[in-house]
Design a protein around this motif. Structure first.
Motif, mmCIF file in Angstrom:
data_model
loop_
_atom_site.group_PDB
_atom_site.id
_atom_site.type_symbol
_atom_site.label_atom_id
_atom_site.label_comp_id
_atom_site.label_asym_id
_atom_site.label_seq_id
_atom_site.Cartn_x
_atom_site.Cartn_y
_atom_site.Cartn_z
ATOM 1 N N TYR A 208 0.844 -1.202 0.000
ATOM 2 C CA TYR A 208 0.000 0.000 0.000
ATOM 3 C C TYR A 208 0.878 1.249 0.000
ATOM 4 O O TYR A 208 1.776 1.390 0.829
ATOM 5 C CB TYR A 208 -0.958 -0.006 1.195
ATOM 6 N N THR A 209 0.616 2.145 -0.920
ATOM 7 C CA THR A 209 1.424 3.356 -1.070
ATOM 8 C C THR A 209 0.757 4.586 -0.462
ATOM 9 O O THR A 209 1.346 5.661 -0.449
ATOM 10 C CB THR A 209 1.703 3.618 -2.560
ATOM 11 N N HIS A 210 -0.460 4.431 0.011
ATOM 12 C CA HIS A 210 -1.198 5.552 0.614
ATOM 13 C C HIS A 210 -1.852 5.054 1.902
ATOM 14 O O HIS A 210 -2.652 4.120 1.877
ATOM 15 C CB HIS A 210 -2.266 6.072 -0.353
ATOM 16 N N ILE A 211 -1.480 5.655 3.028
ATOM 17 C CA ILE A 211 -2.120 5.328 4.292
ATOM 18 C C ILE A 211 -2.743 6.588 4.879
ATOM 19 O O ILE A 211 -2.295 7.713 4.592
ATOM 20 C CB ILE A 211 -1.134 4.709 5.314
ATOM 21 N N ALA A 212 -3.770 6.399 5.687
ATOM 22 C CA ALA A 212 -4.410 7.520 6.380
ATOM 23 C C ALA A 212 -4.343 7.255 7.877
ATOM 24 O O ALA A 212 -4.841 6.230 8.345
ATOM 25 C CB ALA A 212 -5.854 7.687 5.932
ATOM 26 N N LEU A 234 -5.843 2.123 6.898
ATOM 27 C CA LEU A 234 -6.299 3.084 7.908
ATOM 28 C C LEU A 234 -5.574 2.795 9.212
ATOM 29 O O LEU A 234 -5.687 1.714 9.774
ATOM 30 C CB LEU A 234 -7.811 2.970 8.096
ATOM 31 N N ILE A 235 -4.823 3.756 9.675
ATOM 32 C CA ILE A 235 -4.031 3.602 10.897
ATOM 33 C C ILE A 235 -4.720 4.364 12.024
ATOM 34 O O ILE A 235 -4.877 5.588 11.948
ATOM 35 C CB ILE A 235 -2.597 4.146 10.714
ATOM 36 N N GLU A 236 -5.147 3.655 13.057
ATOM 37 C CA GLU A 236 -5.791 4.299 14.209
ATOM 38 C C GLU A 236 -4.690 4.836 15.129
ATOM 39 O O GLU A 236 -4.130 4.126 15.939
ATOM 40 C CB GLU A 236 -6.670 3.304 14.956
ATOM 41 N N MET A 237 -4.383 6.122 14.984
ATOM 42 C CA MET A 237 -3.274 6.685 15.751
ATOM 43 C C MET A 237 -3.717 7.307 17.070
ATOM 44 O O MET A 237 -2.882 7.611 17.923
ATOM 45 C CB MET A 237 -2.532 7.730 14.926
ATOM 46 N N LYS A 250 11.550 5.446 9.174
ATOM 47 C CA LYS A 250 12.036 4.075 8.974
ATOM 48 C C LYS A 250 11.300 3.378 7.840
ATOM 49 O O LYS A 250 11.870 2.561 7.121
ATOM 50 C CB LYS A 250 11.856 3.266 10.260
ATOM 51 N N VAL A 251 10.008 3.674 7.728
ATOM 52 C CA VAL A 251 9.156 3.025 6.720
ATOM 53 C C VAL A 251 8.472 4.129 5.912
ATOM 54 O O VAL A 251 7.327 4.494 6.183
ATOM 55 C CB VAL A 251 8.105 2.106 7.392
ATOM 56 N N PRO A 252 9.167 4.687 4.933
ATOM 57 C CA PRO A 252 8.628 5.850 4.219
ATOM 58 C C PRO A 252 7.552 5.494 3.198
ATOM 59 O O PRO A 252 7.801 5.373 2.006
ATOM 60 C CB PRO A 252 9.877 6.428 3.531
ATOM 61 N N VAL A 253 6.338 5.300 3.666
ATOM 62 C CA VAL A 253 5.199 5.085 2.767
ATOM 63 C C VAL A 253 5.065 6.330 1.880
ATOM 64 O O VAL A 253 5.133 7.458 2.379
ATOM 65 C CB VAL A 253 3.914 4.839 3.579
ATOM 66 N N PRO A 254 4.869 6.163 0.580
ATOM 67 C CA PRO A 254 4.883 7.321 -0.324
ATOM 68 C C PRO A 254 3.895 8.438 -0.002
ATOM 69 O O PRO A 254 4.193 9.607 -0.206
ATOM 70 C CB PRO A 254 4.576 6.697 -1.698
ATOM 71 N N ARG A 255 2.715 8.080 0.492
ATOM 72 C CA ARG A 255 1.710 9.132 0.733
ATOM 73 C C ARG A 255 1.044 8.926 2.089
ATOM 74 O O ARG A 255 0.572 7.830 2.392
ATOM 75 C CB ARG A 255 0.658 9.138 -0.368
ATOM 76 N N LEU A 256 1.009 9.977 2.874
ATOM 77 C CA LEU A 256 0.386 9.964 4.200
ATOM 78 C C LEU A 256 -0.699 11.022 4.273
ATOM 79 O O LEU A 256 -0.455 12.194 3.961
ATOM 80 C CB LEU A 256 1.431 10.246 5.282
ATOM 81 N N THR A 257 -1.884 10.607 4.685
ATOM 82 C CA THR A 257 -2.956 11.558 5.002
ATOM 83 C C THR A 257 -3.183 11.525 6.501
ATOM 84 O O THR A 257 -3.334 10.455 7.089
ATOM 85 C CB THR A 257 -4.265 11.184 4.283
#
Length: 364
Positions: A208-212, A234-237, A250-257
């Motif tokens: 997955y290249t886009h996480i929220a 979907l990351i419950e932060m 450390k884990v540079p996912v290309p797109r973060l929302t």
């Protein structure tokens, strides 16, 4: 030499919200009125479909009403309401619908800017919906065409409320009946941060290249609606935005929302990595300053500084045609970009309590 062994700590135990307690006790009391059924336990369905059984301390008739009570079990969370007796009293009404009343130990809203109108009992929208759905299903099953008056009480709630933010927010007389998922998750920083890291790792590993990263259920729902992202992305932060931003080194996912309520995003905009009220607070003068930067006059600035909540400040700015939501998201975006690697595209959404988008910055 004998090698020392350390026992692994037992996993923290989840509990149930005051909203779940109010739903269970309201349902038990209504059942006693409509079908004469009284028991020492009742099952309810939580917002995401899980069925839980809750023990009752009592279920009895009093004059034209029925009442049922349960002890609030917050699990291993340090909740001020843990162990408190919550009880609901139900009365049948001639007309359809549910009427909510703040009983002993439950607060009443006295200031604008909250999710509930002034004068309303402090029973939040999800608990209201849970109670309404359970009572309506019961009414349909019984062929009952009338309505219900539901009075929710918390024994000693007026004193417990003094340990919360309620008095400062203008919720007077007691506690709020809360909950969005029905479950109280135990507050464990290390465990929560570990779960955030794990969620990012799993999404990245699965391509997955886009996480929220979202602060709660409402922001997750917004991201599903806007982008159609699957659960794995979907990351419950919660309040731990810093755990997300730092892990992307450390884990540079290309797109973060990043998506959260306006108040929490304003804390991120101010440079806070932990958005919990224990560690950061909303800076109304700073909000006024950001509003000034985009055209707010001195009268509006003063009104924002004197606002009861960030939501009220946002409403004041919106009424004056000042896009404070976008400005706050732009500041939050700048801070987030200062933490994550340059190759990560970042965007920020701010939402209101209904999940409506009130600000946005980045990507597009």
């Amino acid at each position: 030499m004998r090698e020392e062994t350390r026992e692994q700590p037992a996993p923290l135990r989840s509990g149930l919200t005051t909203g779940s307690c109010a739903t269970a006790t309201s349902l038990a009391a209504a059942r006693l009125l409509l079908i004469g059924e009284s028991s020492d336990a009742v099952s309810i369905t939580l917002p995401k479909g899980k069925v839980v059984q809750m023990r009752l301390e009592f279920c009895r008739l009093i004059a034209e009403r029925a009442e049922a009570g349960t002890l609030k079990d917050a699990g291993d969370d340090p909740d001020v309401t843990h162990g408190a007796l919550l009880y609901s009293q139900v009365r049948l009404l001639g007309e359809p619908g549910i009427r909510f009343v703040a009983g002993t130990g439950v607060g009443t809203v006295t200031r604008p800017g909250l999710v509930l109108a002034v004068g309303e009992p402090a029973i939040n929208p999800v608990p209201r919906r849970m109670i309404t759905e359970h009572l309506q299903r019961l009414a349909d099953a019984c062929g009952y065409l009338g309505g219900f008056e539901v009075t929710v009480n918390v024994q000693g709630g007026d004193q417990l409320a003094l340990k919360t933010m309620n008095p400062r927010l203008g919720i007077l007389g007691g506690l709020s009946i809360l909950g969005t998922s029905g479950i109280v998750r135990p507050f464990s920083c290390a465990a929560y941060i570990a779960s955030i890291h794990q969620g990012i790792d799993v999404a990245h590993t699965n391509g997955y290249t886009h996480i929220a990263a979202c602060t709660g259920n409402a922001s997750e729902d917004t991201m599903r609606r806007v982008y159609g992202l699957p659960e794995i992305a979907l990351i419950e932060m919660g309040d731990f935005v810093g755990a997300v931003l730092k892990h992307l080194r450390k884990v540079p996912v290309p797109r973060l929302t990043l998506c959260g309520g306006f108040g929490k995003i304003s804390k991120l905009a101010a440079g806070h990595m932990d958005l919990h009220s224990r560690h950061s607070s909303i800076d109304l003068p700073q909000l006024a300053g950001w509003a000034a930067d985009i055209g707010a006059d001195e009268t509006l600035q003063a009104a924002i500084i004197g606002a009861n909540t960030s939501q009220q400040a946002l409403a004041l700015a919106h009424a004056a045609g000042i896009a404070l939501g976008d400005a706050v998201c732009a500041h939050a975006l700048a801070f987030a970009r200062s933490v994550v690697p340059a190759l990560v595209q970042v965007e920020v959404f701010a939402i209101d309590r209904q999940g409506g988008i009130v600000g946005r910055a980045g990507v597009q």
